[in-house]
Scaffold this motif. Structure first.
Motif, PDB file in Angstrom:
ATOM      1  N   LEU A 358      -0.455 -13.448   3.243  1.00 49.10           N
ATOM      2  CA  LEU A 358       0.349 -12.326   3.720  1.00 49.10           C
ATOM      3  C   LEU A 358       1.712 -12.292   3.038  1.00 49.10           C
ATOM      4  N   GLU A 359       2.269 -13.483   2.765  1.00 45.51           N
ATOM      5  CA  GLU A 359       3.553 -13.534   2.062  1.00 45.51           C
ATOM      6  C   GLU A 359       3.429 -12.942   0.668  1.00 45.51           C
ATOM      7  N   ILE A 360       2.319 -13.258  -0.009  1.00 50.81           N
ATOM      8  CA  ILE A 360       2.079 -12.678  -1.334  1.00 50.81           C
ATOM      9  C   ILE A 360       1.892 -11.169  -1.223  1.00 50.81           C
ATOM     10  N   MET A 361       1.134 -10.732  -0.227  1.00 54.97           N
ATOM     11  CA  MET A 361       0.837  -9.318  -0.102  1.00 54.97           C
ATOM     12  C   MET A 361       2.063  -8.492   0.294  1.00 54.97           C
ATOM     13  N   VAL A 362       3.027  -9.125   0.967  1.00 57.41           N
ATOM     14  CA  VAL A 362       4.245  -8.406   1.347  1.00 57.41           C
ATOM     15  C   VAL A 362       4.944  -7.820   0.123  1.00 57.41           C
ATOM     16  N   TYR A 363       4.838  -8.524  -0.997  1.00 57.59           N
ATOM     17  CA  TYR A 363       5.509  -8.066  -2.217  1.00 57.59           C
ATOM     18  C   TYR A 363       4.657  -7.094  -3.018  1.00 57.59           C
ATOM     19  N   SER A 364       3.506  -6.686  -2.461  1.00 63.18           N
ATOM     20  CA  SER A 364       2.655  -5.706  -3.130  1.00 63.18           C
ATOM     21  C   SER A 364       3.166  -4.297  -2.862  1.00 63.18           C
ATOM     22  N   PRO A 365       2.851  -3.349  -3.737  1.00 61.94           N
ATOM     23  CA  PRO A 365       3.293  -1.954  -3.528  1.00 61.94           C
ATOM     24  C   PRO A 365       2.474  -1.295  -2.415  1.00 61.94           C
ATOM     25  N   TRP A 366       3.018  -1.315  -1.224  1.00 63.86           N
ATOM     26  CA  TRP A 366       2.259  -0.916  -0.035  1.00 63.86           C
ATOM     27  C   TRP A 366       1.831   0.548  -0.063  1.00 63.86           C
ATOM     28  N   LYS A 367       2.597   1.408  -0.703  1.00 64.16           N
ATOM     29  CA  LYS A 367       2.210   2.827  -0.750  1.00 64.16           C
ATOM     30  C   LYS A 367       0.880   3.028  -1.464  1.00 64.16           C
ATOM     31  N   VAL A 368       0.547   2.087  -2.339  1.00 67.72           N
ATOM     32  CA  VAL A 368      -0.740   2.130  -3.025  1.00 67.72           C
ATOM     33  C   VAL A 368      -1.760   1.262  -2.308  1.00 67.72           C
ATOM     34  N   PHE A 369      -1.320   0.075  -1.869  1.00 67.56           N
ATOM     35  CA  PHE A 369      -2.255  -0.896  -1.309  1.00 67.56           C
ATOM     36  C   PHE A 369      -2.805  -0.485   0.055  1.00 67.56           C
ATOM     37  N   ILE A 370      -1.975   0.077   0.928  1.00 69.18           N
ATOM     38  CA  ILE A 370      -2.464   0.419   2.274  1.00 69.18           C
ATOM     39  C   ILE A 370      -3.600   1.443   2.220  1.00 69.18           C
ATOM     40  N   PRO A 371      -3.458   2.576   1.478  1.00 68.83           N
ATOM     41  CA  PRO A 371      -4.600   3.514   1.415  1.00 68.83           C
ATOM     42  C   PRO A 371      -5.844   2.869   0.796  1.00 68.83           C
ATOM     43  N   ALA A 372      -5.652   2.035  -0.234  1.00 69.47           N
ATOM     44  CA  ALA A 372      -6.801   1.375  -0.861  1.00 69.47           C
ATOM     45  C   ALA A 372      -7.455   0.398   0.109  1.00 69.47           C
ATOM     46  N   TRP A 373      -6.634  -0.327   0.869  1.00 71.19           N
ATOM     47  CA  TRP A 373      -7.152  -1.270   1.871  1.00 71.19           C
ATOM     48  C   TRP A 373      -8.001  -0.526   2.901  1.00 71.19           C
ATOM     49  N   ILE A 374      -7.501   0.610   3.387  1.00 72.26           N
ATOM     50  CA  ILE A 374      -8.231   1.386   4.396  1.00 72.26           C
ATOM     51  C   ILE A 374      -9.538   1.903   3.817  1.00 72.26           C
ATOM     52  N   ARG A 375      -9.503   2.477   2.606  1.00 72.87           N
ATOM     53  CA  ARG A 375     -10.731   3.004   1.991  1.00 72.87           C
ATOM     54  C   ARG A 375     -11.750   1.896   1.758  1.00 72.87           C
ATOM     55  N   ALA A 376     -11.280   0.773   1.191  1.00 70.44           N
ATOM     56  CA  ALA A 376     -12.188  -0.311   0.840  1.00 70.44           C
ATOM     57  C   ALA A 376     -12.868  -0.893   2.066  1.00 70.44           C
ATOM     58  N   ASN A 377     -12.104  -1.128   3.111  1.00 66.37           N
ATOM     59  CA  ASN A 377     -12.683  -1.767   4.291  1.00 66.37           C
ATOM     60  C   ASN A 377     -13.508  -0.798   5.120  1.00 66.37           C
ATOM     61  N   SER A 378     -13.198   0.494   5.063  1.00 67.39           N
ATOM     62  CA  SER A 378     -14.063   1.466   5.739  1.00 67.39           C
ATOM     63  C   SER A 378     -15.401   1.564   5.020  1.00 67.39           C
ATOM     64  N   MET A 379     -15.390   1.437   3.674  1.00 68.62           N
ATOM     65  CA  MET A 379     -16.659   1.432   2.914  1.00 68.62           C
ATOM     66  C   MET A 379     -17.477   0.199   3.223  1.00 68.62           C
ATOM     67  N   ARG A 380     -16.793  -0.952   3.363  1.00 73.12           N
ATOM     68  CA  ARG A 380     -17.501  -2.188   3.697  1.00 73.12           C
ATOM     69  C   ARG A 380     -18.195  -2.058   5.042  1.00 73.12           C
ATOM     70  N   LYS A 381     -17.529  -1.477   6.030  1.00 74.24           N
ATOM     71  CA  LYS A 381     -18.133  -1.314   7.362  1.00 74.24           C
ATOM     72  C   LYS A 381     -19.287  -0.310   7.304  1.00 74.24           C
ATOM     73  N   LYS A 382     -19.119   0.740   6.500  1.00 66.98           N
ATOM     74  CA  LYS A 382     -20.164   1.753   6.377  1.00 66.98           C
ATOM     75  C   LYS A 382     -21.413   1.173   5.723  1.00 66.98           C
ATOM     76  N   ASP A 383     -21.208   0.295   4.704  1.00 61.04           N
ATOM     77  CA  ASP A 383     -22.341  -0.307   3.991  1.00 61.04           C
ATOM     78  C   ASP A 383     -23.005  -1.413   4.805  1.00 61.04           C
ATOM     79  N   GLY A 384     -22.318  -1.828   5.875  1.00 59.24           N
ATOM     80  CA  GLY A 384     -22.903  -2.874   6.726  1.00 59.24           C
ATOM     81  C   GLY A 384     -22.568  -4.249   6.257  1.00 59.24           C
TER      82      GLY A 384
END
Length: 384
Positions: A358-384
């Motif tokens: 989480l400390e490493i991720m704090v320094y990530s560009p959240w405006k890009v990472f948060i939407p990608a995180w949501i899309r990626a994990n919603s696809m993972r749940k959809k694929d089962g």
């Protein structure tokens, strides 16, 4: 043809299958019967595996080279990092195969047979079965298979061509391994080269691409020639060894890990490849030791649970690569420059604690990472 019954069958005798057999042989003292099946036994050199670990490890007798310094950068602008904790190592597959088979041939609990596997299926009375193309059927309480199924949902592939070269002049620094010399991201792809020098005149130079499409071999060749001539300026060279490959990059590869409770996929087929980096050797060793410690004879072996946090990180990075709107190469370069070699290698090998991640991720560009995180994990749940 008469059916034979075993405690376990290991289908496929590559890295994953032999690593599991070696772990069982080394860590288990109980009596069992395990059958190993493959079309060939003692292979030559067909892979080169890279990994890192503190000091000496289980495979020290097979290590070809190792480095205490690594460098990472963009377009030849490389930054060097001293490794205090780790050693970056390279292991050639022929040494691995020879060592493991020499050990297994001394262990009467294992038997090898040449066979081409036609089908792996659930059997009767809680057993599983392997059928070979000559009609033989082997029944077992547990089948571990590294044979991949056809996978149609992979969005990103790692594909590469590498040459082990020998130059006429001194061209390499044998004390430093180049892990990632990134090229600018293009066409939704992340591209980099790595250089693993054995001496001043010998090195493995490999061009690797993460992207949705696999290239024709001529394209990799052009990149390698240009890199050797223009950037490394090695002069003339000869290619001593060539390797190429295509690896699926998916954190959910192997979601159908078990056709039944008695069938378990291992290695690349079981999702052991680190989805965001392509590294697999250390993960396969950890999985093999886990199985050796937890499998109870006569029962289905439980599958080690992957870290939700790391799977989410991997899925997010793959989504960023897929979308192609974020300079992933710049992000990796920035991770090393901010955190240094050992700490980033901890992160990449999933050894960092959740708080460190989480400390490493704090320094990530959240405006890009948060939407990608949501899309990626919603696809993972959809694929089962």
């Amino acid at each position: 043809m008469q059916e034979e019954t075993w405690d376990a069958v290991i289908a496929g005798c590559g890295l994953a299958g032999l690593s599991l057999a070696h772990a069982l042989s080394l860590h288990r003292k109980d009596s069992f019967r395990i059958l190993l099946l493959d079309t060939e036994k003692r292979r030559g050199r067909d892979h080169t595996w890279c990994f890192w670990e503190p000091g000496e490890g289980d495979w020290e007798c097979c290590i070809s080279w190792e480095w205490k310094q690594v460098q990472v950068g963009l377009s030849g602008n490389l930054h060097k990092y001293d490794l205090e904790k780790y050693r970056y190592k390279i292991l050639e597959s022929d040494r691995f195969y020879e060592f493991v088979w020499n050990e297994l041939e001394q262990d009467s609990r294992f038997e090898f047979r040449h066979a081409r596997i036609a089908e792996i299926r659930d059997g009767a009375l809680g057993m599983a079965e392997v059928e070979t193309d000559d009609g033989s059927v082997f029944s077992a309480h547990q089948i571990f298979t590294s044979i991949p199924e056809e996978e149609t949902s992979i969005r990103t592939w790692q594909h590469f061509l590498g040459w082990e070269v020998k130059t006429q002049k001194a061209a390499f620094n044998p004390d430093v391994a180049t892990l990632m010399d990134f090229k600018p991201d293009e066409d939704g792809e992340v591209r980099f080269l790595y250089v693993l020098p054995k001496s001043e005149q010998e090195a493995l130079v490999e061009f690797t691409v993460f992207g949705p499409r696999v290239w024709q071999e001529e394209r990799y060749t052009r990149f390698l020639i240009d890199y050797l001539r223009s950037e490394l300026e090695v002069g003339s060279w000869v290619v001593k060894y060539e390797e190429k490959g295509v690896i699926p990059m998916s954190g959910d590869l192997g979601k159908s890990l078990n056709h039944g409770s008695r069938i378990q996929r291992i290695g690349t087929a079981g999702g052991a490849v680190k989805a965001s980096t392509g590294y697999a050797f250390s993960r396969i060793q950890r999985e093999s030791r886990w199985i050796a410690e937890h499998w109870e004879l006569g029962k289905a072996c439980p599958k080690p649970k992957p870290s939700w946090l790391y799977r989410s990180c991997d899925a997010t990075l793959l989504e960023l690569i897929r979308v192609g709107e974020f300079p992933v190469s710049t992000y990796f370069d920035g991770l090393f420059r901010r955190w240094g070699g050992d700490r980033v290698l901890d992160f990449l090998d999933e050894r960092a604690s959740p708080s460190e991640v989480l400390e490493i991720m704090v320094y990530s560009p959240w405006k890009v990472f948060i939407p990608a995180w949501i899309r990626a994990n919603s696809m993972r749940k959809k694929d089962g």
